[in-house]
Design a protein around this motif. Structure first.
Motif, PDB file in Angstrom:
ATOM      1  N   CYS A  19     -10.415  -4.301 -69.289  1.00  0.00           N
ATOM      2  CA  CYS A  19     -10.565  -4.998 -70.320  1.00  0.00           C
ATOM      3  C   CYS A  19     -11.591  -4.237 -71.313  1.00  0.00           C
ATOM      4  O   CYS A  19     -12.158  -4.014 -72.879  1.00  0.00           O
ATOM      5  CB  CYS A  19     -10.760  -6.534 -70.510  1.00  0.00           C
ATOM      6  SG  CYS A  19     -11.693  -7.073 -69.318  1.00  0.00           S
ATOM      7  N   CYS A  23     -12.169  -1.964 -75.196  1.00  0.00           N
ATOM      8  CA  CYS A  23     -12.806  -2.916 -76.730  1.00  0.00           C
ATOM      9  C   CYS A  23     -13.497  -1.390 -76.460  1.00  0.00           C
ATOM     10  O   CYS A  23     -14.272  -1.179 -76.275  1.00  0.00           O
ATOM     11  CB  CYS A  23     -13.330  -3.855 -75.820  1.00  0.00           C
ATOM     12  SG  CYS A  23     -14.212  -4.907 -77.201  1.00  0.00           S
ATOM     13  N   CYS A  49      -7.196  -5.473 -75.671  1.00  0.00           N
ATOM     14  CA  CYS A  49      -7.497  -5.471 -74.138  1.00  0.00           C
ATOM     15  C   CYS A  49      -6.868  -6.330 -73.141  1.00  0.00           C
ATOM     16  O   CYS A  49      -6.548  -6.203 -72.244  1.00  0.00           O
ATOM     17  CB  CYS A  49      -8.766  -6.405 -74.182  1.00  0.00           C
ATOM     18  SG  CYS A  49      -9.036  -7.864 -75.710  1.00  0.00           S
ATOM     19  N   CYS A  53      -4.729  -5.675 -69.315  1.00  0.00           N
ATOM     20  CA  CYS A  53      -5.244  -6.482 -68.527  1.00  0.00           C
ATOM     21  C   CYS A  53      -4.414  -6.549 -67.688  1.00  0.00           C
ATOM     22  O   CYS A  53      -3.233  -7.656 -67.811  1.00  0.00           O
ATOM     23  CB  CYS A  53      -5.815  -8.208 -69.276  1.00  0.00           C
ATOM     24  SG  CYS A  53      -6.178  -9.353 -67.892  1.00  0.00           S
ATOM     25  N   ILE A  58      -6.213 -12.523 -70.591  1.00  0.00           N
ATOM     26  CA  ILE A  58      -6.735 -12.727 -71.991  1.00  0.00           C
ATOM     27  C   ILE A  58      -5.738 -12.813 -72.978  1.00  0.00           C
ATOM     28  O   ILE A  58      -3.942 -11.842 -72.955  1.00  0.00           O
ATOM     29  CB  ILE A  58      -7.311 -10.875 -72.217  1.00  0.00           C
ATOM     30  CG1 ILE A  58      -8.583 -10.585 -71.532  1.00  0.00           C
ATOM     31  CG2 ILE A  58      -8.118 -11.386 -73.968  1.00  0.00           C
ATOM     32  CD1 ILE A  58      -8.869  -9.191 -71.569  1.00  0.00           C
TER      33      ILE A  58
END
Length: 232
Positions: A19, A23, A49, A53, A58
């Motif tokens: 993640c 980002c 993100c 994952c 998230i």
């Protein structure tokens, strides 16, 4: 203000770093082996993100949070991209000349290094270094050099080597790797990672860089086990 922002479930987080690598704004960092939203004003709420994952740690939530500060994000990116002001000799770019058919060992009995350039850390290497012209690129998680005994001979030989660890280094490799691949005549890319989940970050960054470069370049991913075997 009330706005959409990401939420990270630390109990589900396995510390892979994917993640943080995904980002682009640098809002997520790895802290004590867990992903943390360290800059709420860097989170644009678009969720790049989320698909990165592997454990679904998230999600989105709507809550009180500072507004997304695009100007601050751009300043942070420029600061990271700027050359070090200290003039550290370790950042000076140079080609290391190796004999085409160097012997397997040196006179002292030690194995010959196959490193063809300096520096080799992704964060330090210049984007437009001359050794990238016509290069076969090796993007390797730094632990692979210790886990795999013939790392120099089997992977570094004849390649320009870039190493990094997405779990330990701050920020994302993707932008830097994209610029290297896009702005130079790269012939092929080999991605060498460990089998552990946190190594997924370097694989994902390299894949995103290949896609973002707009080029069609031969590439492959090789996975090394913690006991030194190739798991292709």
């Amino acid at each position: 203000m009330i706005r959409k922002i990401i939420r990270i479930d630390e109990e589900k987080c396995n510390g892979c770093g994917a993640c943080a690598a995904a980002c682009h704004e640098g809002a997520i960092e790895m802290v004590n082996g867990k992903a943390k939203l360290t800059r709420e004003d860097y989170c644009d709420g678009l969720g790049d993100c989320l698909p990165a994952c592997p454990t679904d740690a998230i999600s989105f939530e709507e809550r009180e949070a500072p507004a997304y500060d695009e100007a601050a994000v751009l300043r942070a990116k420029q600061k990271k991209a700027a050359p070090l002001a200290c003039g550290c000799p370790g950042t000076h770019s140079k080609m290391l000349r190796r004999e085409a058919e160097a012997p397997a060992s040196s006179r002292s009995g030690n194995a010959v290094s196959r490193l063809m350039q300096w520096p080799c850390q992704i964060k330090l290497v210049p984007v437009n270094a001359p050794y990238f012209d016509g290069a076969n690129l090796l993007i390797a998680a730094d632990c692979t050099a210790y886990a795999y005994g013939s790392f120099h001979q089997d992977f570094m030989r004849g390649r320009i080597t870039l190493i990094g660890c997405p779990k330990l280094d701050e920020g994302d490799y993707a932008d830097k790797l994209t610029a290297i691949i896009r702005d130079n005549d790269i012939q092929s890319v080999t991605i060498l990672r460990m089998e552990v989940p946190c190594c997924g970050g370097i694989e994902q960054a390299a894949k995103r860089a290949l896609q973002a470069s707009g080029k069609f370049i031969p590439w492959r991913v090789v996975t090394v086990s913690t006991d030194g075997r190739i798991l292709e």
